[in-house]
Design an enzyme around this catalytic site. Structure first.
Site, PDB file in Angstrom:
ATOM      1  N   ARG A  64      -4.148   2.135   1.789  1.00  0.00           N
ATOM      2  CA  ARG A  64      -3.986   1.251   2.956  1.00  0.00           C
ATOM      3  C   ARG A  64      -4.084   2.010   4.279  1.00  0.00           C
ATOM      4  O   ARG A  64      -3.410   1.695   5.246  1.00  0.00           O
ATOM      5  CB  ARG A  64      -2.658   0.472   2.881  1.00  0.00           C
ATOM      6  N   SER A 114       1.094  -9.230   1.246  1.00  0.00           N
ATOM      7  CA  SER A 114       1.981  -8.147   0.816  1.00  0.00           C
ATOM      8  C   SER A 114       2.585  -7.471   2.038  1.00  0.00           C
ATOM      9  O   SER A 114       1.861  -7.023   2.921  1.00  0.00           O
ATOM     10  CB  SER A 114       1.225  -7.112  -0.016  1.00  0.00           C
ATOM     11  N   GLU A 191       3.186  -2.644   5.173  1.00  0.00           N
ATOM     12  CA  GLU A 191       1.740  -2.772   5.136  1.00  0.00           C
ATOM     13  C   GLU A 191       1.278  -3.587   6.342  1.00  0.00           C
ATOM     14  O   GLU A 191       0.189  -3.375   6.849  1.00  0.00           O
ATOM     15  CB  GLU A 191       1.312  -3.464   3.828  1.00  0.00           C
TER      16      GLU A 191
END
Length: 197
Positions: A64, A114, A191
């Protein structure tokens, strides 16, 4: 479009909202795959106003993460490497992935997807130990702050069950992080990207 052209490699991205530029910026992924695995090169506008063609290594992909988050360079275009495949096989894989998303992810309630990054088990550009699993172990699915609450079907998703404020979401996220730190001595990292104060 890749399905129509009989090109495989992006099935994991079906159902992920956003743009190709955003996917590269955050190394978007799902189902154990990530955009870093199919990117060959990009054209960037550097922070100094210069156009450059850069290869995959420039992006310094990690889970990420890409160099774009710190360099402030702007991705103008990207070249992906995809493989030829039977269109029916591609369609079937996309449908399977979308079915999993429909079962596990909220359709009615607002969410940012998420919320926390998975924990890397080794240096790679895709994934590691599931943050959702850790959150489930600390009872996250029962937690809420005002109208911000954890989605009952997936412990790593915070939903707006009414009129949740950003402060309620941030408070719930802080509590979740504290619970995981207390039980596993693991520091969860968001995230999502916070904008503003």
């Amino acid at each position: 479009l890749s399905e129509e052209l009989g090109l495989t490699g992006l099935e994991f991205a079906a159902g992920i909202y956003g743009t190709l530029g955003g996917a590269v910026y955050g190394n978007a992924g799902a189902f154990g795959k990530a955009i870093c695995e199919v990117l060959e090169e990009g054209i960037i506008l550097t922070s100094k106003g210069k156009l450059e063609i850069v290869n995959r290594d420039y992006f310094e992909f990690d889970y990420r993460h890409s160099k774009l988050k710190s360099s402030k360079d702007i991705l103008l275009s990207a070249t992906l490497i995809l493989q030829k495949e039977d269109r029916e096989k591609i369609r079937k894989k996309i449908e399977e992935n979308l079915k999993v998303r429909r079962v596990r992810l909220p359709e009615e309630e607002g969410s940012a997807g998420s919320f926390f990054k998975n924990i890397k088990s080794s240096k790679n550009c895709s994934s590691g130990v599931s943050a959702g699993y850790l959150l489930e172990q600390v009872g996250a699915k029962e937690m809420r702050v005002g109208d911000a609450r954890v989605f009952p079907k997936h412990a790593n998703i915070i939903i707006n069950s009414g009129k949740a404020t950003s402060e309620e979401v941030r408070t719930l996220a802080r509590i979740l992080k504290e619970k995981v730190k207390e039980k596993f001595n693991i520091e969860l990292e968001e995230e999502v990207i916070y904008l503003g104060e």
